[in-house]
Design an enzyme around this catalytic site. Structure first.
Site, mmCIF file in Angstrom:
data_model
loop_
_atom_site.group_PDB
_atom_site.id
_atom_site.type_symbol
_atom_site.label_atom_id
_atom_site.label_comp_id
_atom_site.label_asym_id
_atom_site.label_seq_id
_atom_site.Cartn_x
_atom_site.Cartn_y
_atom_site.Cartn_z
ATOM 1 N N ASP A 109 5.125 73.058 27.414
ATOM 2 C CA ASP A 109 4.111 73.549 28.362
ATOM 3 C C ASP A 109 3.881 72.609 29.548
ATOM 4 O O ASP A 109 3.341 73.028 30.566
ATOM 5 C CB ASP A 109 2.781 73.764 27.631
ATOM 6 C CG ASP A 109 2.865 74.926 26.665
ATOM 7 O OD1 ASP A 109 3.565 75.900 26.978
ATOM 8 O OD2 ASP A 109 2.238 74.859 25.595
ATOM 9 N N ARG A 272 9.690 98.146 32.507
ATOM 10 C CA ARG A 272 9.917 97.621 31.159
ATOM 11 C C ARG A 272 9.252 96.258 31.028
ATOM 12 O O ARG A 272 9.221 95.488 31.991
ATOM 13 C CB ARG A 272 11.416 97.414 30.908
ATOM 14 C CG ARG A 272 12.235 98.680 30.899
ATOM 15 C CD ARG A 272 12.086 99.427 29.575
ATOM 16 N NE ARG A 272 13.060 100.485 29.468
ATOM 17 C CZ ARG A 272 12.958 101.678 30.015
ATOM 18 N NH1 ARG A 272 11.890 101.978 30.727
ATOM 19 N NH2 ARG A 272 13.903 102.584 29.857
ATOM 20 N N ARG A 281 12.104 78.277 23.250
ATOM 21 C CA ARG A 281 12.143 76.986 22.541
ATOM 22 C C ARG A 281 13.496 76.818 21.852
ATOM 23 O O ARG A 281 13.607 76.168 20.832
ATOM 24 C CB ARG A 281 11.061 76.969 21.457
ATOM 25 C CG ARG A 281 9.660 76.765 21.941
ATOM 26 C CD ARG A 281 8.884 76.015 20.874
ATOM 27 N NE ARG A 281 7.474 76.258 20.933
ATOM 28 C CZ ARG A 281 6.796 76.930 20.005
ATOM 29 N NH1 ARG A 281 7.427 77.450 18.970
ATOM 30 N NH2 ARG A 281 5.517 77.070 20.113
HETATM 31 O O1 F6P Z 1 2.023 75.027 22.673
HETATM 32 C C1 F6P Z 1 3.274 75.404 23.065
HETATM 33 C C2 F6P Z 1 3.492 76.860 22.977
HETATM 34 O O2 F6P Z 1 4.835 76.929 23.253
HETATM 35 C C3 F6P Z 1 2.707 77.805 23.892
HETATM 36 O O3 F6P Z 1 3.195 77.945 25.199
HETATM 37 C C4 F6P Z 1 2.786 79.102 23.125
HETATM 38 O O4 F6P Z 1 1.726 79.939 23.417
HETATM 39 C C5 F6P Z 1 2.684 78.630 21.711
HETATM 40 O O5 F6P Z 1 3.254 77.355 21.680
HETATM 41 C C6 F6P Z 1 3.334 79.538 20.687
HETATM 42 O O6 F6P Z 1 3.129 79.004 19.423
HETATM 43 P P1 F6P Z 1 3.667 79.592 18.053
HETATM 44 O O7 F6P Z 1 5.075 79.100 17.885
HETATM 45 O O8 F6P Z 1 2.761 78.985 17.045
HETATM 46 O O9 F6P Z 1 3.614 81.074 18.153
#
Ligand code: F6P
Length: 357
Positions: A109, A272, A281
Site C-alpha cells: 500500500d 464490465r 500480491r
Molecule cells: O494491507 C494491504 C492490503 O493489501 C490492502 O490494500 C487490502 O485491502 C488488504 O490488504 C487485503 O487483505 P486480505 O488479504 O486480508 O484480504
C-alpha cells in the site's frame, strides 16, 4: 540476514507475524538455503493480522509480556517487517517497555509516513499497470468501459501510480471523494463525444463518492445501507466493503442519458468490472523492490548491531535513513497538492480536449 551471517549472528524466523511471536512459532533461518530470498515473492514466514495490543486494557502489561518472550524464544533482538499494523506493535513494545526491536517497512500500500517507498509497492504497481494494459485489448476490440478495482482501503497510492502508468482515463482514490456525475458521467460523455470508443476507469477498493453525490446519484444503494456504513473524518460514508467497481458498473447501466450519448456516436455501451484483488500480491518482485528489501535488511541489521532500538529504516530520496518508529508508523496518504493529483487531472482533461475525431 546477509549482514547477520557475516557478523556471526544466528537468525531465527518468527512464523505468522505477532501470532507466532506470542505462540512461539519459529524456524531456523539457514543462510545457505535462503541467500536468494529477495528474488522470491510473498514470505516464507507466513503472515497474520494478529495485533496483541488490540482491545488490551493495559498496554504496559502486554508490552512487558511481549518483551518477556525474548528470553523464552532465546533471541536478543527482533526485526519487525511489515506495514502500519505490524510496526505499530513494534512501536508500542518500545513505548510501553524497553524492547530490542527495529522496524523494516514492507507493504504494497506504500502508506507509511516514515518512508518514501516500502518494498513490495512498485511490484504491485507494475502488476496492476500490466493488467490494465491487458484489459485495453478487450476494451478496444469490444468498445467497452472497464472499471478496474485496485487494492487500497484508505490510501490510493497503488491506484494512482498504476492508473497514471497505464494511462487510465478516470482515476478514483479514497483521498478525494468523487462526484459520480462530474468525475465519471460527464467525463465519459465528453470522451465519447471527442471520439473515444473505450474507457478504462481505475478505482481504489476504498474510493467512494462524496455525501452529496452518494445521496443524489446512487440508485442501487439503499438509504439503510448507507446509514449503516462507517464514516470518514468528514462524515462521508465509506463504501469500502461494498465492491465499488460493481456499484459503478450498476449505476452506469442505469444511465439512459449516457447510453444515448454512446449510441449517438455509434459506440456500443457495455460496462464490465474487474477486481484485481490478490493477483496484485502475486509473482516475483521487481528489481527495485528486491534491491530496496536488501538495502533495508542491511540497514536494519546495522541498527541491531549498534543497539539503536525503537527505530525503523526508511528510504528518503535515494538514501536509506533511520527514523524513530513512533514517527515512521504514522499513516501516509496522497495529499491534494501532490503532483500525482495534478497529473491525474491533467491526463483526464487534456485527452478529451485534444482528441481529433
Ligand atoms: O494491507 C494491504 C492490503 O493489501 C490492502 O490494500 C487490502 O485491502 C488488504 O490488504 C487485503 O487483505 P486480505 O488479504 O486480508 O484480504
Amino acid at each position: 540476514m546477509l549482514k547477520a551471517y557475516d557478523a556471526g549472528i544466528e537468525c531465527v524466523g518468527i512464523l505468522k507475524g505477532w501470532k507466532g511471536f506470542v505462540e512461539n512459532l519459529t524456524i531456523p533461518l539457514n543462510i545457505a538455503e535462503h541467500d536468494d530470498l529477495h528474488t522470491v515473492g510473498g514470505t516464507i514466514l507466513y503472515t497474520s493480522r494478529t495485533n496483541p495490543f488490540k482491545g488490551a486494557e493495559s498496554k504496559e502489561k502486554v508490552a512487558k509480556n511481549l518483551v518477556a518472550k525474548f528470553d523464552e524464544l532465546g533471541i536478543d533482538a527482533l526485526v519487525a517487517i511489515g506495514g502500519d499494523d505490524t510496526l505499530s506493535v513494534a512501536d508500542a513494545m518500545c513505548k510501553y517497555s524497553k524492547a530490542n526491536v527495529v522496524g523494516c517497512p514492507k507493504t504494497i500500500d506504500n502508506d507509511l509516513a516514515g518512508t518514501h517507498y516500502t518494498f513490495g509497492f512498485w511490484s504491485a504497481v507494475q502488476l496492476a499497470s500490466n493488467a490494465m494494459d491487458n484489459l485495453t485489448t478487450t476494451a478496444r476490440s469490444h468498445q467497452r468501459v472497464f472499471v478496474v478495482e485496485i487494492m487500497g482501503r484508505d490510501a490510493g497510492f497503488l491506484t494512482m501510480y498504476s492508473g497514471i502508468s497505464a494511462g487510465a482515463d478516470i482515476i478514483l482514490v479514497p483521498e478525494s471523494p468523487f462526484s459520480f456525475e462530474k468525475d465519471v458521467i460527464d467525463v465519459l460523455k465528453k470522451r465519447v463525444n471527442a471520439g473515444y470508443k473505450y474507457h478504462i476507469i481505475a478505482t481504489s477498493e476504498g474510493a467512494y463518492p462524496n455525501s452529496e453525490s452518494l445521496k443524489k446519484d446512487f440508485k442501487t444503494i439503499s438509504k439503510e445501507t448507507i446509514d449503516k456504513l462507517p464514516k470518514d473524518t468528514y462524515g462521508n460514508p465509506l463504501l469500502v466493503k461494498l465492491n465499488i467497481s460493481k456499484i459503478i458498473v450498476d449505476e452506469l447501466n442505469l444511465r439512459e442519458d449516457l447510453k444515448k450519448e454512446f449510441q449517438n456516436n455509434g459506440v456500443d455501451f457495455e460496462c464490465r468490472s474487474v477486481v484485481l484483488g490478490h493477483t496484485m500480491r502475486a509473482g516475483t518482485p521487481n528489481s527495485f523492490d528486491r534491491i530496496l528489501g536488501l538495502r533495508f535488511g542491511l540497514a536494519a541489521m546495522k541498527l541491531v548491531l549498534e543497539g539503536k532500538f525503537g527505530n525503523m529504516v526508511s528510504l528518503q530520496g535515494n538514501k536509506i535513513e533511520t527514523i524513530p518508529l513512533s514517527e515512521g508508523v504514522k499513516k501516509k496518504y496522497i495529499t491534494s497538492d501532490s503532483d500525482k493529483m495534478e497529473l491525474r487531472d491533467l491526463l483526464v482533461k487534456i485527452r478529451y480536449l485534444s482528441k481529433q475525431n
